[in-house]
Structures are given as structure tokens and as C-alpha cells.
Write a protein that holds these residues in place. Structure first.
Motif, PDB file in Angstrom:
ATOM      1  N   LYS A  11       2.723  11.067  -0.697  1.00 51.64           N
ATOM      2  CA  LYS A  11       3.030  10.321  -1.918  1.00 51.64           C
ATOM      3  C   LYS A  11       3.229  11.317  -3.042  1.00 51.64           C
ATOM      4  CE  LYS A  11      -1.744   9.588  -3.382  1.00 51.64           C
ATOM      5  NZ  LYS A  11      -2.719   8.583  -3.768  1.00 51.64           N
ATOM      6  N   THR A  32       5.626  12.099  -7.021  1.00 52.22           N
ATOM      7  CA  THR A  32       6.614  11.747  -8.033  1.00 52.22           C
ATOM      8  C   THR A  32       7.793  12.701  -7.934  1.00 52.22           C
ATOM      9  OG1 THR A  32       4.829  11.051  -9.494  1.00 52.22           O
ATOM     10  CG2 THR A  32       6.960  11.415 -10.511  1.00 52.22           C
ATOM     11  N   SER A  54      10.962  14.220 -10.177  1.00 48.00           N
ATOM     12  CA  SER A  54      11.389  14.318 -11.572  1.00 48.00           C
ATOM     13  C   SER A  54      12.368  15.470 -11.772  1.00 48.00           C
ATOM     14  CB  SER A  54      10.169  14.508 -12.481  1.00 48.00           C
ATOM     15  OG  SER A  54       9.514  15.712 -12.164  1.00 48.00           O
ATOM     16  N   PRO A  77      11.525  11.158 -14.959  1.00 48.96           N
ATOM     17  CA  PRO A  77      11.460  10.638 -13.589  1.00 48.96           C
ATOM     18  C   PRO A  77      12.857  10.338 -13.041  1.00 48.96           C
ATOM     19  CG  PRO A  77      10.781   8.959 -15.148  1.00 48.96           C
ATOM     20  CD  PRO A  77      10.977  10.224 -15.933  1.00 48.96           C
ATOM     21  N   SER A  87      12.233   6.204  -4.152  1.00 46.54           N
ATOM     22  CA  SER A  87      11.218   6.160  -5.200  1.00 46.54           C
ATOM     23  C   SER A  87      11.448   4.934  -6.078  1.00 46.54           C
ATOM     24  CB  SER A  87      11.262   7.442  -6.039  1.00 46.54           C
ATOM     25  OG  SER A  87      12.487   7.547  -6.715  1.00 46.54           O
ATOM     26  N   ASP A 144      10.052   4.632 -11.735  1.00 45.60           N
ATOM     27  CA  ASP A 144       9.300   5.700 -12.402  1.00 45.60           C
ATOM     28  C   ASP A 144       9.251   6.980 -11.579  1.00 45.60           C
ATOM     29  OD1 ASP A 144       8.656   4.042 -14.605  1.00 45.60           O
ATOM     30  OD2 ASP A 144       7.048   3.120 -13.430  1.00 45.60           O
ATOM     31  N   GLY A 145       9.998   7.044 -10.475  1.00 44.64           N
ATOM     32  CA  GLY A 145      10.042   8.240  -9.640  1.00 44.64           C
ATOM     33  C   GLY A 145       8.901   8.363  -8.650  1.00 44.64           C
ATOM     34  N   HIS A 146       8.019   7.362  -8.559  1.00 43.87           N
ATOM     35  CA  HIS A 146       6.885   7.412  -7.630  1.00 43.87           C
ATOM     36  C   HIS A 146       7.316   6.945  -6.242  1.00 43.87           C
ATOM     37  CE1 HIS A 146       4.092   8.173 -10.873  1.00 43.87           C
ATOM     38  NE2 HIS A 146       4.573   7.131 -11.528  1.00 43.87           N
ATOM     39  N   TYR A 147       6.724   7.561  -5.222  1.00 51.36           N
ATOM     40  CA  TYR A 147       7.005   7.170  -3.842  1.00 51.36           C
ATOM     41  C   TYR A 147       5.742   7.292  -3.008  1.00 51.36           C
ATOM     42  CZ  TYR A 147       6.845  12.061  -2.473  1.00 51.36           C
ATOM     43  OH  TYR A 147       6.424  13.344  -2.234  1.00 51.36           O
ATOM     44  N   GLU A 171      -0.309  14.738  -1.591  1.00 48.23           N
ATOM     45  CA  GLU A 171       0.489  14.512  -2.793  1.00 48.23           C
ATOM     46  C   GLU A 171       1.504  15.622  -2.963  1.00 48.23           C
ATOM     47  OE1 GLU A 171      -0.002  13.421  -7.485  1.00 48.23           O
ATOM     48  OE2 GLU A 171      -1.625  13.037  -6.081  1.00 48.23           O
ATOM     49  N   ASN A 224       4.544  16.419  -5.564  1.00 47.97           N
ATOM     50  CA  ASN A 224       5.335  16.139  -6.753  1.00 47.97           C
ATOM     51  C   ASN A 224       6.536  17.083  -6.734  1.00 47.97           C
ATOM     52  OD1 ASN A 224       3.560  14.148  -7.765  1.00 47.97           O
ATOM     53  ND2 ASN A 224       2.190  15.767  -8.423  1.00 47.97           N
TER      54      ASN A 224
END
Length: 107
Positions: free
Chosen positions: A24, A26, A28, A34, A51, A54-57, A90, A92
Motif C-alpha cells: 500500500k 501513495t 505523487s 497526488p 490509485s 488522492d493517489g492512495h492504493y 508501504e 510511497n
């Protein structure tokens, strides 16, 4: 009856721990904006996701090594090799803008 309830509780907790793993993070730009609806593709299983705005996955995966491809139109593609063990790893990701130089056209 109490032993049965205790065993059932243990089973539920154990199964939830086994299933709760993957990657998981982000996605950007270098400026921190994002990149919503970016593509996340896992080559090994030929599947992926996108994603959110907001660019979250988040991708649930079994334990193992995976080649993860991050893409967004107009940005350079990134490939990461990820090893999933327990829990969520995580990642990013910052995608850089892609520059394409075209040849001159004489008319």
C-alpha cells in the motif's frame, strides 16, 4: 461450549493475520501532488489496480516476491521488486514527468 468459542476466536484472528498482507502507499509528483487514478500492475500475477483520487492504493498479495509497475500518462514508469512477508509493505512512489523530444519536421 467455551472451548469451542475460544477455538473459533483463535481461528478468526489467525485467518485475519494470514490474509492481511500486501502493498500500500501513495503515488505523487516530485512536488507532492497526488496522481489520482495511477496504474499499479503486478507482473507476476498479471493483475493490478488503480490509485484513488488522492493517489492512495492498496493491493492484497500472498507472501512472495513481486515485480510492481507504477504508471501514469505523461510520467516515467517505475518498476519495483517487492517482497511481501507479513502485514502491508508501504511504498510511497514519486513519478517524474516524462520528456519526449520529437524530431523536427520540414514542410
Amino acid at each position: 461450549m467455551k472451548n469451542f468459542q475460544l477455538a473459533l476466536l483463535f481461528l478468526v484472528v489467525f485467518v485475519s493475520q494470514v490474509v492481511a498482507q500486501g502493498i500500500k502507499g501513495t503515488i505523487s509528483t516530485p512536488e507532492g501532488e497526488p496522481l489520482g487514478f495511477s496504474t499499479i500492475y503486478i507482473r507476476n500475477i498479471e493483475s493490478g489496480t488503480a490509485s484513488n483520487i488522492d493517489g492512495h492504493y492498496e493491493v492484497a498479495l500472498s507472501p512472495g516476491k513481486y515485480d510492481v509497475v507504477y504508471q501514469y500518462m505523461g510520467y516515467e514508469t517505475q518498476v519495483k521488486v517487492v517482497e511481501v512477508t507479513t502485514g502491508f509493505t508501504e511504498l510511497n512512489i514519486v513519478l517524474k514527468p516524462q520528456t519526449i523530444v520529437l524530431q523536427d519536421v520540414t514542410i
